[in-house]
Design a protein around this motif. Structure first.
Motif, mmCIF file in Angstrom:
data_model
loop_
_atom_site.group_PDB
_atom_site.id
_atom_site.type_symbol
_atom_site.label_atom_id
_atom_site.label_comp_id
_atom_site.label_asym_id
_atom_site.label_seq_id
_atom_site.Cartn_x
_atom_site.Cartn_y
_atom_site.Cartn_z
ATOM 1 N N ALA A 1 0.838 -1.200 0.000
ATOM 2 C CA ALA A 1 0.000 0.000 0.000
ATOM 3 C C ALA A 1 0.873 1.250 0.000
ATOM 4 N N LYS A 2 0.385 2.277 -0.668
ATOM 5 C CA LYS A 2 1.091 3.550 -0.756
ATOM 6 C C LYS A 2 0.255 4.615 -0.067
ATOM 7 N N PHE A 3 0.793 5.142 1.021
ATOM 8 C CA PHE A 3 0.054 6.101 1.833
ATOM 9 C C PHE A 3 0.316 7.540 1.392
ATOM 10 N N TRP A 4 -0.728 8.312 1.292
ATOM 11 C CA TRP A 4 -0.607 9.759 1.213
ATOM 12 C C TRP A 4 -0.574 10.328 2.623
ATOM 13 N N SER A 5 -1.425 9.756 3.499
ATOM 14 C CA SER A 5 -1.479 10.196 4.889
ATOM 15 C C SER A 5 -1.878 9.004 5.763
ATOM 16 N N SER A 6 -0.933 8.519 6.547
ATOM 17 C CA SER A 6 -1.213 7.396 7.443
ATOM 18 C C SER A 6 -1.683 7.858 8.817
ATOM 19 N N ARG A 7 -1.917 9.167 8.963
ATOM 20 C CA ARG A 7 -2.324 9.747 10.249
ATOM 21 C C ARG A 7 -1.340 9.353 11.357
ATOM 22 N N ARG A 8 -0.056 9.565 11.061
ATOM 23 C CA ARG A 8 1.022 9.249 12.008
ATOM 24 C C ARG A 8 1.016 7.770 12.408
ATOM 25 N N GLY A 9 0.799 6.940 11.393
ATOM 26 C CA GLY A 9 0.860 5.497 11.615
ATOM 27 C C GLY A 9 -0.383 4.906 12.243
ATOM 28 N N ARG A 10 -1.469 5.670 12.338
ATOM 29 C CA ARG A 10 -2.680 5.153 12.970
ATOM 30 C C ARG A 10 -3.575 4.376 12.005
ATOM 31 N N ILE A 11 -3.296 4.450 10.684
ATOM 32 C CA ILE A 11 -4.103 3.742 9.690
ATOM 33 C C ILE A 11 -3.354 2.505 9.215
ATOM 34 N N LYS A 12 -4.064 1.387 9.205
ATOM 35 C CA LYS A 12 -3.458 0.098 8.872
ATOM 36 C C LYS A 12 -4.279 -0.586 7.784
ATOM 37 N N THR A 13 -3.582 -1.204 6.827
ATOM 38 C CA THR A 13 -4.236 -2.006 5.791
ATOM 39 C C THR A 13 -4.055 -3.490 6.102
ATOM 40 N N PHE A 14 -4.757 -4.337 5.362
ATOM 41 C CA PHE A 14 -4.726 -5.775 5.598
ATOM 42 C C PHE A 14 -4.262 -6.502 4.342
ATOM 43 N N PRO A 15 -3.553 -7.614 4.498
ATOM 44 C CA PRO A 15 -3.117 -8.381 3.324
ATOM 45 C C PRO A 15 -4.308 -9.007 2.607
ATOM 46 N N LYS A 16 -4.226 -9.059 1.279
ATOM 47 C CA LYS A 16 -5.301 -9.627 0.470
ATOM 48 C C LYS A 16 -5.022 -11.102 0.224
ATOM 49 N N LEU A 17 -6.107 -11.876 0.155
ATOM 50 C CA LEU A 17 -6.003 -13.311 -0.129
ATOM 51 C C LEU A 17 -6.529 -13.560 -1.535
ATOM 52 N N PRO A 18 -5.652 -13.809 -2.510
ATOM 53 C CA PRO A 18 -6.088 -13.953 -3.907
ATOM 54 C C PRO A 18 -7.065 -15.090 -4.120
ATOM 55 N N GLU A 19 -7.004 -16.142 -3.305
ATOM 56 C CA GLU A 19 -7.879 -17.288 -3.510
ATOM 57 C C GLU A 19 -9.268 -17.077 -2.914
ATOM 58 N N SER A 20 -9.471 -16.010 -2.194
ATOM 59 C CA SER A 20 -10.764 -15.755 -1.566
ATOM 60 C C SER A 20 -11.755 -15.192 -2.580
ATOM 61 N N GLU A 21 -13.049 -15.466 -2.352
ATOM 62 C CA GLU A 21 -14.079 -14.932 -3.229
ATOM 63 C C GLU A 21 -14.231 -13.426 -3.065
ATOM 64 N N LEU A 22 -13.879 -12.928 -1.896
ATOM 65 C CA LEU A 22 -13.923 -11.498 -1.630
ATOM 66 C C LEU A 22 -12.511 -10.977 -1.381
ATOM 67 N N LEU A 23 -12.150 -9.933 -2.081
ATOM 68 C CA LEU A 23 -10.860 -9.296 -1.861
ATOM 69 C C LEU A 23 -11.064 -8.142 -0.898
ATOM 70 N N CYS A 24 -10.367 -8.178 0.223
ATOM 71 C CA CYS A 24 -10.553 -7.204 1.296
ATOM 72 C C CYS A 24 -9.626 -6.005 1.106
ATOM 73 N N PHE A 25 -10.224 -4.827 1.098
ATOM 74 C CA PHE A 25 -9.465 -3.585 1.035
ATOM 75 C C PHE A 25 -9.789 -2.708 2.251
ATOM 76 N N SER A 26 -10.233 -3.333 3.341
ATOM 77 C CA SER A 26 -10.611 -2.589 4.542
ATOM 78 C C SER A 26 -9.389 -1.932 5.173
ATOM 79 N N ILE A 27 -9.642 -0.894 5.946
ATOM 80 C CA ILE A 27 -8.579 -0.229 6.701
ATOM 81 C C ILE A 27 -9.008 -0.117 8.162
ATOM 82 N N GLN A 28 -8.029 -0.043 9.022
ATOM 83 C CA GLN A 28 -8.278 0.140 10.449
ATOM 84 C C GLN A 28 -7.690 1.469 10.896
#
Length: 230
Positions: free
Chosen positions: A89-116
């Protein structure tokens, strides 16, 4: 002559192919909203902003530039992070490291792009878009996620629940006050009339002037009685 005809036919076919691709691109790059999600959280807590797409949708429109871009509409710097199908992932603004992404699973029926978002601040609240791009300028679709403050919602419900009883009580109190004032005025008028009738009796065969004279003479005789001499 044959070469000219061949060139003309090739030009016509190329124009038709270009028009078909252009129209197809317009139909694909519509940027349609496919979901609207409300998320509530407390400040200084961690919250997940959900966003996932079916793998079939991505496979049918997959390009080398396919990615998801998160934006925050209530922020000055709207772009947050770009999440490609492959790569980091390429961040423009990670809010001082407070925003986190999740690894995607290619074999899954749903590709997750959620953030925390960790340690949520007041400035983190608002509307987010999870935008799916097939190319740099081709927005396929997006999801809308609105982040609310849970405590503010609870306070709003409490205030609204108290508004109606307070308003009804105030209206009832005002109505009772008006009724009491009317009763007091009626009572005062009634007792005043009774007092006037006692002090100044009115007889059927007595005129108004005679009644006034009788009243004054009677009062004077009471104050200064006159006795007859023997």
């Amino acid at each position: 002559m044959l070469c000219v005809n061949s060139y003309f036919i090739s030009w016509i076919l190329g124009l038709l192919i270009f028009n078909v691709q252009f129209i197809h691109g317009l139909n694909v790059c519509q940027g349609v909203l496919i979901s609207n999600v409300n998320v509530s959280t407390e400040l200084q807590s961690d919250v997940l902003l959900p966003c996932s797409f079916e793998s079939d949708l991505l496979n049918s429109k997959l390009t080398n530039d396919t990615c998801v871009v998160w934006t925050h509409l209530n922020s000055t710097n709207r772009e947050i992070v770009e999440i490609p199908l492959d790569g980091e992932a390429k961040f423009w603004s990670s809010r001082r490291g407070r925003i986190k992404t999740f690894p995607k699973l290619p074999e899954s029926e749903l590709l997750c792009f959620s953030i925390q978002i960790r340690n949520v601040q007041q400035s983190d609240l608002g509307v987010y878009h999870c935008n799916l791009f097939s190319e740099t300028s081709c927005l396929l679709t997006y999801k809308r996620i609105q982040l609310h403050n849970l405590n503010s919602e609870a306070a709003g419900v409490s205030v609204n629940s108290l508004t109606w009883p307070i308003t009804a009580g105030a209206a009832g109190g005002a109505a009772m006050l008006v009724v009491l004032l009317v009763l007091v005025l009626v009572a005062c008028k009634f007792f005043k009339c009774q007092a006037n009738n006692i002090c100044e009796p009115v007889y059927e065969n007595t005129s108004q002037m005679h009644r006034a004279k009788f009243t004054s003479e009677y009062k004077m005789s009471v104050i200064n009685p006159v006795y007859s001499s023997n």
